[in-house]
Design a protein around this motif. Structure first.
Motif, PDB file in Angstrom:
ATOM      1  N   VAL A 112      35.364  15.266  44.097  1.00 26.86           N
ATOM      2  CA  VAL A 112      35.969  16.599  44.284  1.00 26.86           C
ATOM      3  C   VAL A 112      35.167  17.705  43.593  1.00 26.86           C
ATOM      4  O   VAL A 112      35.493  18.887  43.736  1.00 26.86           O
ATOM      5  CB  VAL A 112      37.428  16.644  43.752  1.00 26.86           C
ATOM      6  N   LEU A 113      34.126  17.333  42.853  1.00 28.34           N
ATOM      7  CA  LEU A 113      33.461  18.320  41.986  1.00 28.34           C
ATOM      8  C   LEU A 113      32.635  19.344  42.757  1.00 28.34           C
ATOM      9  O   LEU A 113      32.283  20.395  42.220  1.00 28.34           O
ATOM     10  CB  LEU A 113      32.601  17.617  40.929  1.00 28.34           C
ATOM     11  N   GLY A 114      32.344  19.053  44.039  1.00 27.50           N
ATOM     12  CA  GLY A 114      31.602  20.008  44.856  1.00 27.50           C
ATOM     13  C   GLY A 114      32.491  20.948  45.650  1.00 27.50           C
ATOM     14  O   GLY A 114      31.998  21.828  46.365  1.00 27.50           O
ATOM     15  N   GLU A 115      33.819  20.782  45.514  1.00 33.26           N
ATOM     16  CA  GLU A 115      34.755  21.659  46.244  1.00 33.26           C
ATOM     17  C   GLU A 115      34.507  23.110  45.842  1.00 33.26           C
ATOM     18  O   GLU A 115      34.438  23.429  44.654  1.00 33.26           O
ATOM     19  CB  GLU A 115      36.208  21.279  45.909  1.00 33.26           C
ATOM     20  N   ARG A 116      34.422  23.985  46.848  1.00 30.26           N
ATOM     21  CA  ARG A 116      34.097  25.399  46.589  1.00 30.26           C
ATOM     22  C   ARG A 116      35.041  26.019  45.562  1.00 30.26           C
ATOM     23  O   ARG A 116      34.610  26.729  44.653  1.00 30.26           O
ATOM     24  CB  ARG A 116      34.154  26.164  47.932  1.00 30.26           C
ATOM     25  N   VAL A 117      36.340  25.742  45.676  1.00 29.72           N
ATOM     26  CA  VAL A 117      37.326  26.313  44.746  1.00 29.72           C
ATOM     27  C   VAL A 117      36.987  25.922  43.307  1.00 29.72           C
ATOM     28  O   VAL A 117      37.024  26.754  42.391  1.00 29.72           O
ATOM     29  CB  VAL A 117      38.754  25.794  45.091  1.00 29.72           C
ATOM     30  N   ILE A 118      36.650  24.640  43.123  1.00 30.41           N
ATOM     31  CA  ILE A 118      36.368  24.133  41.770  1.00 30.41           C
ATOM     32  C   ILE A 118      35.057  24.708  41.244  1.00 30.41           C
ATOM     33  O   ILE A 118      34.971  25.133  40.076  1.00 30.41           O
ATOM     34  CB  ILE A 118      36.361  22.588  41.782  1.00 30.41           C
ATOM     35  N   VAL A 119      34.063  24.764  42.094  1.00 29.10           N
ATOM     36  CA  VAL A 119      32.762  25.334  41.701  1.00 29.10           C
ATOM     37  C   VAL A 119      32.918  26.805  41.302  1.00 29.10           C
ATOM     38  O   VAL A 119      32.376  27.257  40.285  1.00 29.10           O
ATOM     39  CB  VAL A 119      31.738  25.171  42.853  1.00 29.10           C
ATOM     40  N   ASP A 120      33.690  27.555  42.087  1.00 26.29           N
ATOM     41  CA  ASP A 120      33.914  28.975  41.794  1.00 26.29           C
ATOM     42  C   ASP A 120      34.666  29.172  40.479  1.00 26.29           C
ATOM     43  O   ASP A 120      34.342  30.063  39.683  1.00 26.29           O
ATOM     44  CB  ASP A 120      34.686  29.655  42.938  1.00 26.29           C
ATOM     45  N   LEU A 121      35.698  28.336  40.249  1.00 22.67           N
ATOM     46  CA  LEU A 121      36.460  28.448  39.006  1.00 22.67           C
ATOM     47  C   LEU A 121      35.587  28.104  37.800  1.00 22.67           C
ATOM     48  O   LEU A 121      35.698  28.731  36.739  1.00 22.67           O
ATOM     49  CB  LEU A 121      37.683  27.522  39.040  1.00 22.67           C
ATOM     50  N   ALA A 122      34.715  27.119  37.974  1.00 23.47           N
ATOM     51  CA  ALA A 122      33.810  26.732  36.888  1.00 23.47           C
ATOM     52  C   ALA A 122      32.909  27.913  36.517  1.00 23.47           C
ATOM     53  O   ALA A 122      32.736  28.233  35.332  1.00 23.47           O
ATOM     54  CB  ALA A 122      32.976  25.530  37.307  1.00 23.47           C
ATOM     55  N   ALA A 123      32.358  28.592  37.545  1.00 15.62           N
ATOM     56  CA  ALA A 123      31.492  29.756  37.299  1.00 15.62           C
ATOM     57  C   ALA A 123      32.281  30.867  36.609  1.00 15.62           C
ATOM     58  O   ALA A 123      31.803  31.492  35.655  1.00 15.62           O
ATOM     59  CB  ALA A 123      30.914  30.257  38.620  1.00 15.62           C
ATOM     60  N   ARG A 124      33.523  31.074  37.056  1.00 15.00           N
ATOM     61  CA  ARG A 124      34.359  32.144  36.494  1.00 15.00           C
ATOM     62  C   ARG A 124      34.659  31.915  35.014  1.00 15.00           C
ATOM     63  O   ARG A 124      34.695  32.844  34.214  1.00 15.00           O
ATOM     64  CB  ARG A 124      35.667  32.242  37.286  1.00 15.00           C
ATOM     65  N   HIS A 125      34.867  30.650  34.644  1.00 16.25           N
ATOM     66  CA  HIS A 125      35.252  30.340  33.254  1.00 16.25           C
ATOM     67  C   HIS A 125      34.058  29.939  32.378  1.00 16.25           C
ATOM     68  O   HIS A 125      34.247  29.680  31.183  1.00 16.25           O
ATOM     69  CB  HIS A 125      36.303  29.223  33.240  1.00 16.25           C
ATOM     70  N   GLY A 126      32.876  29.865  32.972  1.00 17.03           N
ATOM     71  CA  GLY A 126      31.720  29.421  32.196  1.00 17.03           C
ATOM     72  C   GLY A 126      31.839  27.964  31.778  1.00 17.03           C
ATOM     73  O   GLY A 126      31.421  27.565  30.687  1.00 17.03           O
ATOM     74  N   LYS A 127      32.420  27.147  32.652  1.00 15.24           N
ATOM     75  CA  LYS A 127      32.634  25.721  32.392  1.00 15.24           C
ATOM     76  C   LYS A 127      32.048  24.905  33.535  1.00 15.24           C
ATOM     77  O   LYS A 127      31.654  25.455  34.564  1.00 15.24           O
ATOM     78  CB  LYS A 127      34.143  25.443  32.260  1.00 15.24           C
ATOM     79  N   SER A 128      32.005  23.593  33.365  1.00 13.96           N
ATOM     80  CA  SER A 128      31.530  22.731  34.457  1.00 13.96           C
ATOM     81  C   SER A 128      32.703  22.435  35.398  1.00 13.96           C
ATOM     82  O   SER A 128      33.873  22.551  35.002  1.00 13.96           O
ATOM     83  CB  SER A 128      30.997  21.415  33.899  1.00 13.96           C
TER      84      SER A 128
END
Length: 276
Positions: A198-214
């Motif tokens: 699930v780690l490549g899901e766009r929603v998850i990738v975007d949230l990671a960028a927003r929070h500065g997390k993986s």
């Protein structure tokens, strides 16, 4: 970060389990001690293993070498399907405890219901005895569906403290989590990152960028905010540490809602009705 900063979940018998633990599924025994040592040094205090993993001895070596007081550790292991049945369960537990080098286990789980074998109720009576004797601090199950849980608890002395199930954004198990909430059973997630699926899901990738997390940190944070106990597994020291670094940010209700929309019935492991 101090290990005490890991929140705990209070089980239905009053025992507290760290909400974030370390799993050793598929870690070879000769690599297990090093992986667990890294986890303990990072601050994890809950270690999850199982008889079938073949690495209880490796876990035990790391625990013994850590110098940590036993009461600071939370150790879970599991009964394998071939060892189900009242007497066999008691024997299998003794074997696990001996490999771990411990006097008691914090949590002992029936690993799968194995419904075709139809021995999980007899196994549960053995777990009730172990709890009564103080050999385990809490008794639970793994991979049990609502029907299995209803049958297990009918006439039982104990309600399972925990049900450890496959759970991640792709398989959110809402019906099962509702059943747990209704009956006071803690939900523990195995394969919490869907083995990366699930780690490549766009929603998850975007949230990671927003929070500065993986992406993995975002998913683990989602689990924690849902109230799940979660046991990510890794043998890579940087990843072990990264998975622990999830307490300095929070997801908003809107972000949690976006992750809720990712449920698609994605299983990375067997279906509990079918594994015997």
């Amino acid at each position: 970060m101090a290990p005490s900063a890991v929140p705990t979940v209070t089980l239905n018998n009053g025992v507290e389990i760290p909400q974030l633990g370390f799993g050793v599924f598929q870690v070879p025994d000769d690599e297990t001690a090093a992986a667990v040592t890294t986890a303990l040094e990072t601050g994890y205090r809950s270690i999850d293993t199982a008889a079938i993993y073949g690495n209880e001895a490796g876990v035990g070596r790391a625990l013994a070498a850590s110098g940590l007081p036993r009461e600071e550790l939370f150790v879970t292991t599991k009964l394998w399907n071939a060892d189900q049945g009242y007497d066999d369960t008691l024997r299998a537990f003794d074997t696990s405890l001996s490999k771990l080098g411990l006097d008691y286990a914090d949590l002992y789980l029936i690993h799968w219901p194995a419904p075709a074998r139809d021995l999980y109720r007899a196994s549960w009576r053995a777990l009730e005895r172990l709890a009564d004797e103080g050999s385990i601090r809490a008794a639970g199950v793994s991979n049990f569906q609502p029907g299995h849980l209803a049958r297990l608890t009918d006439g039982a002395q104990l309600i399972p403290a925990v049900n450890q199930i496959e759970l991640h954004p792709g398989l959110q198990q809402e019906e099962l989590r509702s059943f747990h909430a209704e009956h006071g059973i803690a939900t523990e997630a195995w394969s919490p990152l869907a083995q990366g699926a699930v780690l490549g899901e766009r929603v998850i990738v975007d949230l990671a960028a927003r929070h500065g997390k993986s992406p993995a940190q975002v998913v683990l944070r989602w689990h924690l905010q849902l109230g799940n106990v979660v046991i990510p597994k890794s043998v890579t020291p940087t990843r072990v540490r990264e998975n622990f670094d999830v307490f300095d940010f929070a997801l908003t209700d809107e972000e949690m809602g976006a992750l809720a929309a990712l449920d698609r019935g994605l299983r990375t492991g067997p279906h509990p009705d079918e594994l015997n």
